[in-house]
Design an enzyme around this catalytic site. Structure first.
Site, mmCIF file in Angstrom:
data_model
loop_
_atom_site.group_PDB
_atom_site.id
_atom_site.type_symbol
_atom_site.label_atom_id
_atom_site.label_comp_id
_atom_site.label_asym_id
_atom_site.label_seq_id
_atom_site.Cartn_x
_atom_site.Cartn_y
_atom_site.Cartn_z
ATOM 1 N N GLU A 370 0.769 -1.325 -0.102
ATOM 2 C CA GLU A 370 0.086 -0.087 0.157
ATOM 3 C C GLU A 370 0.805 1.262 0.052
ATOM 4 O OE1 GLU A 370 -3.960 -1.678 2.099
ATOM 5 O OE2 GLU A 370 -2.304 -0.753 3.546
ATOM 6 N N CYS A 454 -10.475 0.399 7.298
ATOM 7 C CA CYS A 454 -10.036 1.405 8.029
ATOM 8 C C CYS A 454 -10.832 2.651 6.794
ATOM 9 C CB CYS A 454 -8.654 1.534 7.534
ATOM 10 S SG CYS A 454 -7.869 1.349 5.914
#
Length: 850
Positions: A370, A454
């Site tokens: 990421e 998230c």
């Protein structure tokens, strides 16, 4: 204490995690609370609410003589009445927050706290399985934070009770010494594998113990500021005291594996006045270095621990962790005056905006880690550009502005806000994106929730924040940073008050009227931002540039007289004696502009994107003939126009003109056809189902992707076994992969491993076939998918499936089509049955049938 605006349609919401206000003070009517990384809101008067019996927390800290030079106008003083942000904020309150709370219930996140409390009471616990991830606790914290911002301006007894009930559940799960981490409390002998055997053992790897503390604290301060209740703040303070007792000079040294702890500690310092929290935040930044345990699966750069923070000059590693750390560095720098932090932050910021920023403001080029990619590595279809990273990018850029008063940071903030951030939530507030790609073959779709959730929970706490970014002030200067209809009450440094009223249809139109109403005639300055995009500068630096010069220039008029556009760090500064009713009229030209990327951005070579005002545009399948956009060429000499379509996607300004569509005929020759073209603002894509989308469109045929001739396989329906995460439509889309590891558009069964699976290709009508070609997906070196151990092919005969009589082997080679010929059969469907290699998953790039 100023209450929320009660006018119909008005919204006055707080700055969630992007601003710092002046040191908190007690006033006659109540508390105006402040935060380093969160909302500033009007709280319940002293002695009110559930915390009435508890002595007030001190509001002056010893070091609050230092702060950000520029301070945003509190959200309680900003009331939006526009038709762009106000509806989005209302949807967040009415839909997204309830949806997120419900998901926290149904996915067991709330239950994790209940199970931990059961253990602490000494009661038997039947289910001792650890949570799915050790950071699952934070999703509930973040939604509570978002709900608290809503309560700060709109008292909703039902929502407040729901939040109070959740807080009671959380408090019951806290261990006696303040530690709060449900995965360990539920089963200390066998917590989540990432947690480690002992507290903090794997914090520098992936335990997320400090990350959980960070989001708990963000929520706790927000709740306290909104309601005056200390119920959650006391939980966070006990946890913080445990950290102070455990870590620091002469104690244990630690840095968070996933940053946010630093921001949260500064925020807690502001509201409690306890300098040890600020000291610990700085300590955790200063001890950061490449000393994680050897068991870590990530390089030090993944955690931004490749060097001491003051020696870092490039943005590397996990993009969300990075921006949270940079935001924490800015907070500590503002409070301590550490110039070394500021030098490092400016170098890192320059690296991002000149080499690693998507046109949409997104950051993080690769799903592997990421993470930020290399310089100019900005792929479109495989862009990660995580929604949380856009949130973090705006946190960071707001802080950089507050440190400097320079509009270049607001330029990046605005680009991210209007494009790569709000693209993360659907128009109805119910579904979300985790990555935000800039091109799609139809494999991308919004989801109701994620295993790692998230992004949806971050949206709930951020969406309410937008009004707090609109204005700021420094001494007797007011900054007008963003443009949205509504009113704001600004208090200057000397206590004088000024009401500002914006009348505008921005971002759809570029005319802004600002009515200035000081409480008394007096001299002060107003700095009006002229956005970079209106000054022929898409972003600071040369990563992107407009094609040709702007046909029109911005203008500024004060009380009917034009003012020269003389810029001071991106602002026009107007200092004068202001009277009630004085007006500033800003005209920002909303021309349709074409954007090209730096020559080093390989993914965008020979391509062009559209921008109008702050919006980046995307061509999407429902608006263009044949449902295709990736085969279009945008001629350099074509003229494109903009128009508002009120009944499309909640009301958007579209860009229309002509494009050239390329298709292949049965012999593989390219056929060209002029056809209508339409593009919509990027943030609104994927609200009408799966299909093609592209931001960067070819200017020449050499980089275009002609639509393939519709073969039998392409006209077929593909279904697969199991419940995979990816759409099987990629298996027969007719596009050849670059290689087996091509991650642009593929299908796999990951994380399922070692099983037998199937792929059914159902023809539109019975057909005679004698050959199949299978291109396997295999991400060796990056992931856990490999070519299968074996496979076979069957055809449907009535209700039965029978093996074909193949004339060759069923190949499992990488990077090529595995061709199998067989005795011709007339059938309505073929079935691939495969067995995965033990311990590995499997996937398919493409299937062809002859």
């Amino acid at each position: 204490m100023r209450s929320a605006d009660s006018r119909p349609g008005a919204v006055g919401i707080g700055l969630v995690a992007g601003a710092v206000l002046a040191a908190a003070t007690w006033g006659v009517a109540g508390l105006v609370a402040t935060s380093a990384s969160g909302t500033t809101g009007a709280a319940t008067p002293a002695g009110a609410g559930a915390g009435a019996s508890t002595p007030a927390i001190p509001q002056r800290a010893a070091r609050l003589d230092r702060d950000y030079p520029v301070q945003p106008v509190p959200f309680t003083a900003v009331h939006l009445t526009d038709d762009f942000w106000a509806p989005k904020i209302q949807i967040n309150e009415a839909t997204t927050i309830p949806v997120a709370f419900e998901q926290c219930e149904v996915t067991g996140r709330v239950e994790n706290f209940i199970r931990a409390a059961t253990v602490l009471r000494g009661d038997p616990l039947a289910n001792t399985k650890p949570p799915g991830y050790p950071f699952d606790d934070t999703d509930l914290y973040k939604v509570i934070e978002g709900a608290s911002y809503t309560l700060a301006v709109h008292r909703d007894p039902a929502l407040e009770k729901r939040v109070d009930d959740y807080i009671a559940t959380i408090a019951a799960a806290q261990e006696p010494d303040g530690y709060l981490y449900t995965t360990r409390t539920i089963n200390p002998a066998a917590p989540h594998p990432w947690a480690g055997r002992e507290r903090w053992e794997l914090e520098k790897v992936d335990s997320h113990e400090l990350y959980n503390f960070g989001h708990l604290t963000e929520a706790a301060v927000a709740h306290y500021q909104a309601t005056g209740k200390r119920t959650l703040l006391d939980v966070a303070t006990r946890f913080a005291d445990l950290l102070v007792a455990t870590f620091g000079p002469g104690k244990r040294a630690i840095w968070p594996g996933h940053q946010i702890t630093e921001m949260a500690l500064v925020r807690l310092y502001r509201v409690t006045g306890r300098a040890e929290y600020l000291d610990l935040a700085k300590f955790m930044l200063d001890v950061r270095k490449p000393d994680a345990p050897a068991s870590s699966n990530h390089p030090a750069s993944y955690h931004q621990a490749q060097a001491p923070v003051i020696e870092q000059t490039e943005a590397v590693g996990h993009a969300v962790r990075a921006t949270y750390m940079y935001s924490g560095m800015a907070d500590v720098a503002a409070m301590t005056g550490d110039a070394a932090y500021l030098r490092a932050l400016e170098a890192i910021w320059s690296d991002v905006v000149t080499k690693k920023l998507y046109l949409t403001g997104g950051i993080g080029a690769t799903g592997s880690g990421e993470a930020f990619g290399k310089a100019y590595e900005l792929p479109n279809m495989t862009a990660y550009a995580e929604t949380c990273a856009s949130v973090g990018n705006d946190f960071w850029n707001e802080r950089m502005f507050l440190l400097s008063g320079d509009a270049k940071y607001v330029d990046v903030l605005e680009r991210t806000l209007y494009n790569g951030l709000i693209s993360g939530v659907a128009l109805d507030g119910k579904t979300f994106f985790y990555p935000n790609v800039l091109e799609s073959r139809g494999q991308h779709a919004r989801q109701a929730w994620f295993g790692v959730a998230c992004c949806p929970s971050n949206i709930t706490r951020f969406m309410a924040s937008v009004p707090g970014y609109v204005y700021a002030r420094q001494d007797d200067t007011i900054f007008v940073n963003l443009f949205a209809a509504g009113t704001a009450d600004v208090t200057l440094g000397d206590g004088r008050t000024v009401t500002l009223t914006q009348e505008t249809a921005y971002p759809r139109e570029g005319d802004v009227k600002l009515v200035v109403t000081p409480a008394a005639t007096g001299e002060f300055a107003i700095k009006v931002r002229i956005p970079g995009w209106a000054r022929d500068e898409p972003v600071p630096g040369d990563l992107y540039r407009f094609v040709g010069r702007a046909p029109n220039a911005p203008t500024l008029v004060v009380n009917g007289r034009q003012v020269p556009i003389e810029l001071d760090r991106g602002y026009v500064r107007i200092r004068r004696a202001w009277n009630a009713g004085d007006t500033i009229v800003l005209h920002l030209p909303m021309d349709v502009r074409r954007v090209v990327a730096h020559d080093a951005v390989e993914a965008d070579a020979g391509r062009v994107a559209f921008q109008r005002g702050p919006f980046v545009y995307a061509a999407e399948w429902p608006d263009n003939p044949d449902g295709r956009v990736r085969n279009l060429v945008i001629p350099d000499d074509e003229r494109y126009t903009a128009a508002l379509e009120s009944d499309l996607l909640g009301g958007v300004v579209t860009i229309t003109g002509q494009a050239v569509a390329l298709t292949k005929d049965a012999d593989g020759r390219v056929v060209r056809k002029a056809q209508p073209f339409k593009a919509i603002p990027y943030y609104a894509w994927a609200n009408r189902g799966r299909g093609e989308m592209a931001v960067w469109l070819p200017r020449t045929e050499s980089v275009a992707t002609p639509a393939p001739f519709p073969t039998l396989a392409m006209r077929s329906t593909v279904t697969v076994s199991g419940q995979p995460r990816r759409s099987p439509t990629m298996i027969n889309d007719g596009e050849d992969p670059r290689d087996s590891a091509d991650s642009s558009a593929y299908f796999d069964w990951w994380p399922t491993k070692g099983t037998s699976e199937r792929v059914d290709v159902t023809f539109p009508a019975a057909s005679t076939v004698s050959e199949i070609q299978v291109y396997w997906f295999d991400d060796t070196g990056r992931g856990e998918v490999r070519v299968p151990q074996s496979w076979r092919l069957l055809y449907r005969d009535g209700d039965a499936w029978k093996p074909v009589r193949a004339t060759g082997a069923f190949g499992t080679d990488r990077n090529r089509y595995n061709v199998v010929s067989f005795a011709a059969v007339t059938t309505g469907a073929l079935r691939i049955e495969l067995t995965m290699q033990p311990g590995w998953s499997a996937g398919v790039q493409e299937v062809k049938v002859r």
